[in-house]
Design a protein around this motif. Structure first.
Motif, PDB file in Angstrom:
ATOM      1  N   LYS A   1      -0.458   1.458  -5.793  1.00  0.00           N
ATOM      2  CA  LYS A   1      -1.990   2.307  -5.790  1.00  0.00           C
ATOM      3  C   LYS A   1      -2.627   1.327  -4.988  1.00  0.00           C
ATOM      4  O   LYS A   1      -2.706   0.088  -5.136  1.00  0.00           O
ATOM      5  CB  LYS A   1      -2.355   2.554  -7.335  1.00  0.00           C
ATOM      6  CG  LYS A   1      -1.762   3.613  -7.984  1.00  0.00           C
ATOM      7  CD  LYS A   1      -2.387   4.048  -9.189  1.00  0.00           C
ATOM      8  CE  LYS A   1      -1.527   5.321  -9.890  1.00  0.00           C
ATOM      9  NZ  LYS A   1      -2.047   6.007 -11.139  1.00  0.00           N
ATOM     10  N   SER A   2      -3.725   2.112  -4.496  1.00  0.00           N
ATOM     11  CA  SER A   2      -4.486   1.309  -3.203  1.00  0.00           C
ATOM     12  C   SER A   2      -5.292   0.022  -3.982  1.00  0.00           C
ATOM     13  O   SER A   2      -5.479  -0.976  -3.454  1.00  0.00           O
ATOM     14  CB  SER A   2      -5.530   2.164  -2.793  1.00  0.00           C
ATOM     15  OG  SER A   2      -6.410   2.867  -3.860  1.00  0.00           O
ATOM     16  N   GLN A   3      -5.846   0.187  -4.997  1.00  0.00           N
ATOM     17  CA  GLN A   3      -6.681  -0.845  -5.777  1.00  0.00           C
ATOM     18  C   GLN A   3      -5.927  -2.028  -6.159  1.00  0.00           C
ATOM     19  O   GLN A   3      -6.132  -3.130  -5.920  1.00  0.00           O
ATOM     20  CB  GLN A   3      -7.434  -0.230  -6.842  1.00  0.00           C
ATOM     21  CG  GLN A   3      -8.297  -1.200  -7.481  1.00  0.00           C
ATOM     22  CD  GLN A   3      -9.243  -0.595  -8.602  1.00  0.00           C
ATOM     23  OE1 GLN A   3      -9.060   0.428  -8.919  1.00  0.00           O
ATOM     24  NE2 GLN A   3     -10.352  -1.443  -9.457  1.00  0.00           N
TER      25      GLN A   3
ATOM     26  N   GLY B   1       0.771  -1.038   0.079  1.00  0.00           N
ATOM     27  CA  GLY B   1      -0.055  -0.086  -0.077  1.00  0.00           C
ATOM     28  C   GLY B   1       0.656   1.251   0.137  1.00  0.00           C
ATOM     29  O   GLY B   1       0.454   2.404  -0.189  1.00  0.00           O
ATOM     30  N   ARG B   2       2.080   1.093   0.504  1.00  0.00           N
ATOM     31  CA  ARG B   2       3.108   2.447   0.317  1.00  0.00           C
ATOM     32  C   ARG B   2       3.499   2.673  -0.977  1.00  0.00           C
ATOM     33  O   ARG B   2       3.964   4.093  -1.097  1.00  0.00           O
ATOM     34  CB  ARG B   2       4.167   2.071   1.504  1.00  0.00           C
ATOM     35  CG  ARG B   2       3.801   1.880   2.764  1.00  0.00           C
ATOM     36  CD  ARG B   2       4.758   1.774   3.746  1.00  0.00           C
ATOM     37  NE  ARG B   2       4.406   1.703   5.014  1.00  0.00           N
ATOM     38  CZ  ARG B   2       5.308   1.115   5.975  1.00  0.00           C
ATOM     39  NH1 ARG B   2       6.699   1.414   5.991  1.00  0.00           N
ATOM     40  NH2 ARG B   2       4.831   0.999   7.367  1.00  0.00           N
TER      41      ARG B   2
ATOM     42  N   ASN C   1       2.897   3.879  -7.318  1.00  0.00           N
ATOM     43  CA  ASN C   1       2.392   5.129  -7.412  1.00  0.00           C
ATOM     44  C   ASN C   1       3.232   6.204  -8.340  1.00  0.00           C
ATOM     45  O   ASN C   1       2.617   7.426  -8.401  1.00  0.00           O
ATOM     46  CB  ASN C   1       2.759   5.693  -5.627  1.00  0.00           C
ATOM     47  CG  ASN C   1       1.768   4.943  -4.847  1.00  0.00           C
ATOM     48  OD1 ASN C   1       0.628   4.669  -5.318  1.00  0.00           O
ATOM     49  ND2 ASN C   1       2.385   4.720  -3.449  1.00  0.00           N
TER      50      ASN C   1
ATOM     51  N   ALA D   1      -2.958  -2.825  -5.059  1.00  0.00           N
ATOM     52  CA  ALA D   1      -2.419  -3.422  -4.001  1.00  0.00           C
ATOM     53  C   ALA D   1      -3.499  -4.166  -3.128  1.00  0.00           C
ATOM     54  O   ALA D   1      -3.041  -5.212  -2.467  1.00  0.00           O
ATOM     55  CB  ALA D   1      -2.012  -2.326  -2.867  1.00  0.00           C
ATOM     56  N   SER D   2      -4.709  -3.977  -2.961  1.00  0.00           N
ATOM     57  CA  SER D   2      -5.664  -4.622  -2.363  1.00  0.00           C
ATOM     58  C   SER D   2      -5.643  -5.954  -3.348  1.00  0.00           C
ATOM     59  O   SER D   2      -5.942  -6.929  -2.759  1.00  0.00           O
ATOM     60  CB  SER D   2      -7.025  -3.668  -2.394  1.00  0.00           C
ATOM     61  OG  SER D   2      -8.026  -4.781  -1.945  1.00  0.00           O
TER      62      SER D   2
END
Length: 826
Positions: free
Chosen positions: A147-149, A143-144, A175, A151-152
């Motif tokens: 990108k959030s999607q 997550g760092r 990112n 990474a999930s």
């Protein structure tokens, strides 16, 4: 006969051994033995038992030879296998080196998990431009840096890989907008996830794939949304054929499902409408118009929007049948309202969505005095404001454009806007501007001139009264006829220790009485106030008095009836003045008592103390007289001490009496003309014996003619005697004290100087204090005090200058007095 079989047997065995040995490598070794056997056999030497034993021996030797040969062959085979294994190991090491070189590529990183609980193992690195952390612990915190999607999705895929051995292939975006391919596999009980930084074509392909997935998801969401709305929506191909419709379209054309509607080419709009849409719709300008059609047997009006594109067109139909019905009803209602508003005295004007005037009543025209021809051509709202400003009918603004834009912002506002306009002709208007649901705005102008004028006067009066009452030092509280407080100022609350909440308007006087009870211990105080405030007597008299609170405050109260049956209580804090009055009274009584005591003391000293001292001095002088007998040396010495001490005590008593009379204000100067030259000779003569006792010489420095001077001869003489005596006391033996005299205009200035030890600076300011004695020769400490008192009686000044080791100088300046008028007349 028996010999023949033996011969035959002996002949067979050597032949067999010979064939066996010949077939083996031992033939060379066994050759001589066989030859010997044959010889023995041929010669008939061996018997049958010997032949058997020999054969067993030969067999054992043969077996040993065979085992040796087998071992030699096995050793060769093992060496051959070792050579093959070494070759295979070298090949494996070579392949491992190549694999390691491949893994160590900077564009790849592999994470290996062995089992569920073991820590992962990391191989390789990703390029820094991807934003992937180089540290192993930070790398798994997706997550760092992802990108959030993405990474999930990656974390869920890794969890399924490790728990259910479910492989995956993902493309994630960092990112930094870099594309990375993640592949998860399971092999040999281990879970592998390989991260590969894509370059060039593969990265472009991955981006295209991600873009395709996003577009596919967006299109799916859009279709789901369109299926959920109750507006018919359709999509056509370049040839005009229907490609897709939503659920609302399906229901409108009465099809079984959207696929059936597309397959059967069921049309919602008539052919004429479709041809019109095709003819008028362009890429830049979508088709918009109202279209009438039949839906489920009913005539229905739709507001149709159809947009054309390179791949066909898409359209939407909005059912406006109910809107049309409401519009007709609205038109009728507006017409009725217009007729009503036209008869109102309140000015009203209505503007449409384009801000043009649609309606105005007669009051609007009379208020602004605008031409009917100007209003009938339906001017814009901004144009009307400009016309009113040009006519000097609107209030002047510092920034006209900004004020105008703010006024016209009602067309984009949701809530009703109101403002006060103070017109140049003195009128005050409250302007209400309300946006209309169908567009435009309605302006209502309410004339508040009289109301605002009254409110301003009332508010000004209330504010002035409030400010006046709040800033009064007097405590003020106003109660209504029902005993409830109307207002109170901070001074009232501070005097009685009441909070603002406890004395808020509407609080009954009994509640105020309970709150004030701890401050005032007289139960009839506030009850009396309550009776005066709530009584129904026709005459409500005013009253006043004084209250003393437990807190020590003393209040002067007053109960004053007000109009409308209200009552005002005022409390004035007179504590300070009362305390000052009491203090002054007590002080005055104390002063009177002290004055009385002083007079008694002076009288007592004068008549009770001085007389015995005079007698003692007289008797001591008589004892010195030879007529009363001759005294021994010791007796004469004692009599001298008695006489000296009595004289000193008499001097102290006289000094105290002088100071007491000065403080009592009963000393009156006996002014007379003094010849200063003769006066100084008199002083020098009187000081001769005293100076001789101290072995001190007096030096008088004066001009030849000092002239006449008006003063109290006795008091002036006391001043000089005290100064010279004080200087003689502190001057060293054999030294000289100086008396300098001069005239400065009408003033007589003289100074006495000695060269004694001087006075320390820390006690120099206290030398004029009474009973302050410094040095071993100090007396009662009254000399300089008497000097200062007598100089002050003559309206003069005295100063002292001294330093340790340099002596002391006392200077007096006495102005010449005025002789009494009677004496002057004589």
């Amino acid at each position: 006969m028996k010999t023949e079989p033996s011969k035959r047997a002996g002949g067979r065995i050597p032949s067999l051994l010979r064939r066996f040995m010949a077939s083996s490598a031992l033939a060379a070794l066994a050759g001589p033995a066989l030859a010997a056997t044959e010889t023995m056999t041929a010669g008939g030497i061996f018997r049958s038992s010997e032949v058997v034993t020999f054969s067993v021996l030969i067999g054992i030797i043969s077996a040993a030879m065979i085992s040796a040969i087998w071992l030699i062959r096995q050793r060769g085979n093992i060496e051959s296998e070792n050579r093959e294994l070494n070759t295979a190991l070298a090949d494996a090491n070579h392949r491992i080196s190549r694999f390691q070189a491949l893994i160590a590529d900077k564009n790849r990183r592999i994470v290996v998990w062995e089992g569920q609980s073991n820590k992962p193992e990391f191989l390789g690195q990703l390029p820094p431009e991807t934003g992937a952390p180089q540290d192993d612990r930070d790398f798994l915190a997706f997550g760092r840096w992802i990108k959030s999607q993405s990474a999930s999705e990656l974390e869920k895929a890794i969890e399924l890989l490790r728990s259910n051995a479910q492989s995956f292939d993902l493309v994630v975006e960092t990112n930094r907008n870099e594309i990375i391919e993640a592949q998860g596999r399971v092999s040999g009980g281990r879970a592998f996830v390989r991260f590969v930084a894509l370059n060039n074509l593969r990265a472009e392909l991955a981006e295209v794939k991600m873009e395709r997935d996003r577009l596919h998801g967006s299109l799916s969401s859009l279709h789901t949304l369109l299926d959920a709305i109750d507006l018919p929506v359709w999509q056509r191909g370049p040839d005009g054929a229907i490609l897709w419709v939503n659920e609302a379209y399906t229901e409108a054309v009465e099809a079984a499902n959207p696929a059936a509607a597309v397959k059967e080419s069921r049309e919602l709009l008539a052919t004429v409408a479709r041809e019109k849409i095709r003819a008028l719709s362009t890429y830049d300008s979508p088709y918009r118009d109202k279209v009438s059609t039949v839906v489920r047997g009913n005539r229905t009006f739709f507001d149709v929007v159809d947009a054309k594109s390179t791949s066909g067109s898409a359209g939407m139909a909005i059912n406006i049948s109910d809107v049309e019905a409401v519009r007709e009803e609205l038109n009728r209602t507006l017409k009725s309202h217009a007729e009503t508003l036209d008869h109102l005295a309140t000015p009203v004007a209505t503007f449409d969505g384009s801000q043009r005037l649609q309606f105005y009543n007669q009051a609007f025209q009379r208020l602004w005095d605008l031409d009917m021809s100007f209003l009938e051509r339906k001017p814009g709202n901004g144009e009307i404001l400009d016309r009113l400003r040009a006519g000097g009918k609107l209030p002047e603004q510092l920034n006209w454009k900004q004020w105008k834009d703010s006024a016209l912002a009602v067309y984009q506002a949701i809530e009703t806007q109101s403002d006060l306009w103070h017109l140049p002709n003195g009128q005050t208007l409250r302007v209400f501007a309300t946006a209309r649901p169908q567009g435009g705005a309605t302006w209502v102008f309410e004339n508040l001139t009289e109301k605002v004028d009254l409110e301003m006067r009332y508010n000004t009066l209330v504010q002035v009264q409030g400010e006046t009452i709040d800033h009064l030092s007097e405590g003020v509280a106003v109660f209504g006829p029902d005993g409830r407080i109307k207002l109170s100022n901070p001074a009232f609350r501070a005097l009685w220790g009441v909070t603002e909440t406890e004395a808020k308007p509407g609080t009954h006087i009994r509640a105020i009485e309970q709150v004030c009870a701890p401050s005032y211990d007289q139960p009839d105080g506030w009850k009396r106030f309550s009776h005066l405030i709530t009584s129904f007597d026709d005459e409500r008299p005013s009253c006043q008095g004084i209250l003393e609170l437990r807190t020590g405050l003393i209040l002067d109260f007053a109960v004053i009836p007000l109009p409308n049956a209200q009552t005002m209580l005022t409390f004035v804090n007179i504590t300070d003045s009362a305390r000052v009055e009491r203090a002054l009274t007590e002080k005055n009584d104390a002063l009177r008592m002290a004055d009385h005591l002083k007079n008694d003391f002076v009288q007592h000293v004068s008549y009770e103390l001085r007389s015995p001292l005079t007698n003692i001095i007289g008797f001591a002088d008589l004892l010195k007289t030879p007529a009363f007998g001759t005294l021994t040396e010791r007796q004469a010495e004692y009599v001298d001490h008695i006489s000296t001490s009595s004289s000193l005590l008499l001097t102290i008593v006289n000094d105290i009496l002088d100071l007491a009379t000065v403080d009592a204000g009963i000393v009156e100067l006996d002014l007379s003309e003094i010849n200063l030259t003769d006066f100084l000779d008199e002083v020098a003569l009187q000081m001769a014996d005293r100076l001789q006792e101290s072995a001190v010489t007096l030096q008088i420095d004066t001009p030849d003619m000092l002239g006449l001077f008006v003063a109290d001869h006795q008091r002036l003489k006391q001043i000089l005697i005290k100064l010279l005596t004080n200087a003689a006391n502190f001057a060293p033996d054999g030294s000289t004290i100086s008396l300098k005299c001069r005239r400065d205009a009408s003033d007589f200035v003289f100074s006495v100087t000695d060269n004694g030890a001087g006075i320390p600076q820390d006690i120099l300011d206290t030398v004029f204090n009474r009973f302050e004695s410094h040095g071993q020769h100090g007396g009662a400490g009254l000399g300089l005090s008497i000097v200062e008192s007598f100089v002050s009686l003559h309206h003069g000044t005295v100063s002292i200058r001294s330093r340790e080791g340099e002596g002391t100088e006392v200077t007096c300046r006495i102005p010449s007095g005025d002789l009494p008028r009677i004496a002057a007349a004589e």
